[in-house]
Design a protein around this motif. Structure first.
Motif, PDB file in Angstrom:
ATOM      1  N   GLN A 125       1.170   4.975  -5.004  1.00 33.64           N
ATOM      2  CA  GLN A 125       0.643   5.567  -3.780  1.00 33.64           C
ATOM      3  C   GLN A 125      -0.520   4.762  -3.223  1.00 33.64           C
ATOM      4  OE1 GLN A 125       2.159   8.068  -2.187  1.00 33.64           O
ATOM      5  NE2 GLN A 125       0.727   7.635  -0.528  1.00 33.64           N
ATOM      6  N   LEU A 126      -1.374   4.237  -4.105  1.00 32.62           N
ATOM      7  CA  LEU A 126      -2.476   3.391  -3.648  1.00 32.62           C
ATOM      8  C   LEU A 126      -1.939   2.163  -2.939  1.00 32.62           C
ATOM      9  CD1 LEU A 126      -5.459   2.602  -3.530  1.00 32.62           C
ATOM     10  CD2 LEU A 126      -5.224   1.638  -5.827  1.00 32.62           C
ATOM     11  N   ASN A 127      -0.928   1.526  -3.526  1.00 30.23           N
ATOM     12  CA  ASN A 127      -0.329   0.350  -2.893  1.00 30.23           C
ATOM     13  C   ASN A 127       0.284   0.709  -1.543  1.00 30.23           C
ATOM     14  OD1 ASN A 127      -1.013  -1.140  -5.149  1.00 30.23           O
ATOM     15  ND2 ASN A 127       1.004  -0.975  -6.102  1.00 30.23           N
ATOM     16  N   ALA A 128       0.924   1.885  -1.477  1.00 29.91           N
ATOM     17  CA  ALA A 128       1.547   2.316  -0.224  1.00 29.91           C
ATOM     18  C   ALA A 128       0.496   2.604   0.845  1.00 29.91           C
ATOM     19  CB  ALA A 128       2.412   3.550  -0.474  1.00 29.91           C
ATOM     20  N   PHE A 129      -0.601   3.242   0.454  1.00 27.09           N
ATOM     21  CA  PHE A 129      -1.688   3.495   1.402  1.00 27.09           C
ATOM     22  C   PHE A 129      -2.206   2.182   1.989  1.00 27.09           C
ATOM     23  CE2 PHE A 129      -2.919   7.831  -0.478  1.00 27.09           C
ATOM     24  CZ  PHE A 129      -2.469   8.511   0.646  1.00 27.09           C
ATOM     25  N   ARG A 182      -0.725  -0.773   2.030  1.00 26.24           N
ATOM     26  CA  ARG A 182       0.309  -1.501   2.765  1.00 26.24           C
ATOM     27  C   ARG A 182       0.506  -0.918   4.167  1.00 26.24           C
ATOM     28  NH1 ARG A 182       3.699  -0.985  -0.804  1.00 26.24           N
ATOM     29  NH2 ARG A 182       4.885   0.810  -0.020  1.00 26.24           N
ATOM     30  N   ARG A 183       0.465   0.415   4.268  1.00 23.26           N
ATOM     31  CA  ARG A 183       0.679   1.070   5.561  1.00 23.26           C
ATOM     32  C   ARG A 183      -0.613   1.261   6.342  1.00 23.26           C
ATOM     33  NH1 ARG A 183       5.451   5.354   5.291  1.00 23.26           N
ATOM     34  NH2 ARG A 183       4.310   6.092   7.121  1.00 23.26           N
ATOM     35  N   LYS A 184      -1.751   0.904   5.713  1.00 28.44           N
ATOM     36  CA  LYS A 184      -3.065   1.119   6.326  1.00 28.44           C
ATOM     37  C   LYS A 184      -3.218   2.592   6.710  1.00 28.44           C
ATOM     38  CE  LYS A 184      -3.301  -3.598   8.114  1.00 28.44           C
ATOM     39  NZ  LYS A 184      -3.457  -4.455   9.307  1.00 28.44           N
ATOM     40  N   ALA A 185      -2.846   3.464   5.783  1.00 36.21           N
ATOM     41  CA  ALA A 185      -2.881   4.906   6.003  1.00 36.21           C
ATOM     42  C   ALA A 185      -3.833   5.555   5.016  1.00 36.21           C
ATOM     43  CB  ALA A 185      -1.474   5.491   5.871  1.00 36.21           C
ATOM     44  N   HIS A 186      -4.173   6.806   5.286  1.00 39.93           N
ATOM     45  CA  HIS A 186      -5.133   7.535   4.451  1.00 39.93           C
ATOM     46  C   HIS A 186      -4.586   8.851   3.933  1.00 39.93           C
ATOM     47  CE1 HIS A 186      -8.905   5.410   6.086  1.00 39.93           C
ATOM     48  NE2 HIS A 186      -7.886   4.886   6.731  1.00 39.93           N
TER      49      HIS A 186
END
Length: 298
Positions: free
Chosen positions: A155-159, A161-165
């Protein structure tokens, strides 16, 4: 500006990791070594970085934890009905300590969008503060759903990568379990990060939905000081005493009252003592001294 938030969060995570490394090095220098190094030879310089990385991985255990371990559970998740009048939704957002709030339609399991407070304020300003001209769904972000079995590392990597919070956590059936933020994962790495919404007063805890859970023995004066409230303390010293004074009774658990601009819900009663309360600010126009709320409105 959109990237500033996640960049700051990433910097905080890096600083936290650096602090842990420094603490580890200082412990080694002072003779406090890890158990697996006790009695062993000093590691060669070339292997130092790899050893530190391994230690950090053991410390964080991001691959061993899932988002369900750190998420805000749906029972504590602040969300709004998308079919409510825009004025009511905007008022709720302005009163919330959160910057992002999910919108649902029909039921909580049907999340249709996520509102960001700054987008709401911008739209309201452009509409000349005319709520009837604000179409909240027009600028609501598309919800991002993630399985509750996703590891924190994934999930950290996905956050990043997507520049999301912000993500909505769902189970295998697609039902909403809660929500997880980048900040939740960073706090799991570096420890709890204090902010201006934290309350430094024993017996007082601010919940994700904006309410405050208070032990009955908390002094009214201390609570007023911590939250910038103005509850009267002439007739009672503690918050439980105030409720008893206003209601002229010792309320049962789950009873709710509204007075002095606040809603008071009795969470726990110990014999003839109010042990814990949940308090939430309400509109002054709705505040009526010591009037119990009906079960449907609790």
């Amino acid at each position: 500006m959109k990237e500033a938030g996640w960049i700051v969060a990433l910097v905080l995570a890096v600083l936290g990791a650096a602090a842990l490394l420094l603490r580890h090095r200082l412990a080694e220098a002072m003779g406090y070594v890890r158990a697996d190094q006790a009695g062993g030879e000093e590691p060669q310089r070339g292997n130092g970085a790899r050893s530190d990385r391994q230690w950090l991985g053991e410390r964080f255990e991001l691959d061993e934890l899932e988002v369900s371990d750190v998420m805000v559970h749906r029972t504590n998740m602040r969300s709004l009905n998308a079919d409510n009048p825009p004025e009511a939704i905007v008022r709720e957002i302005l009163q919330s300590p959160n910057t992002r709030i999910p919108l649902w339609r029909g039921s909580l399991d049907n999340i249709v969008g996520v509102l960001h407070a700054k987008d709401v304020l911008r739209a309201l300003d452009e509409a000349g503060n005319d709520f009837t001209r604000v179409d909240l769904m027009k600028f609501a972000e598309k919800p991002w759903f993630v399985p509750d079995t996703t590891t924190l590392q994934e999930q950290l990597n996905a956050f990043l990568r997507r520049k999301a919070h912000f993500a909505i956590v769902v189970d295998e059936y697609g039902e909403v379990e809660g929500l997880v933020t980048l900040g939740d994962i960073i706090e799991e790495i570096v420890g709890e990060i204090a902010d201006e919404s934290d309350i430094d007063l024993a017996g007082v805890k601010k919940e994700a939905d904006g309410s405050v859970v208070v032990d009955g023995t908390v002094p009214i004066r201390d609570l007023n000081r911590a939250l910038d409230w103005d509850l009267p303390d002439e007739e009672a010293t503690t918050i439980a005493g105030l409720v008893i004074h206003e209601t002229q009774s010792i309320p049962d658990e789950k009873q709710a009252f509204t007075f002095h601009g606040k809603r008071f819900v009795v969470m726990k009663r110990d014999k003839n003592r109010i042990a814990r309360l949940r308090i939430r600010p309400v509109d002054e126009a709705q505040a009526v001294v010591a009037v119990p709320l009906s079960p449907a409105s609790r």
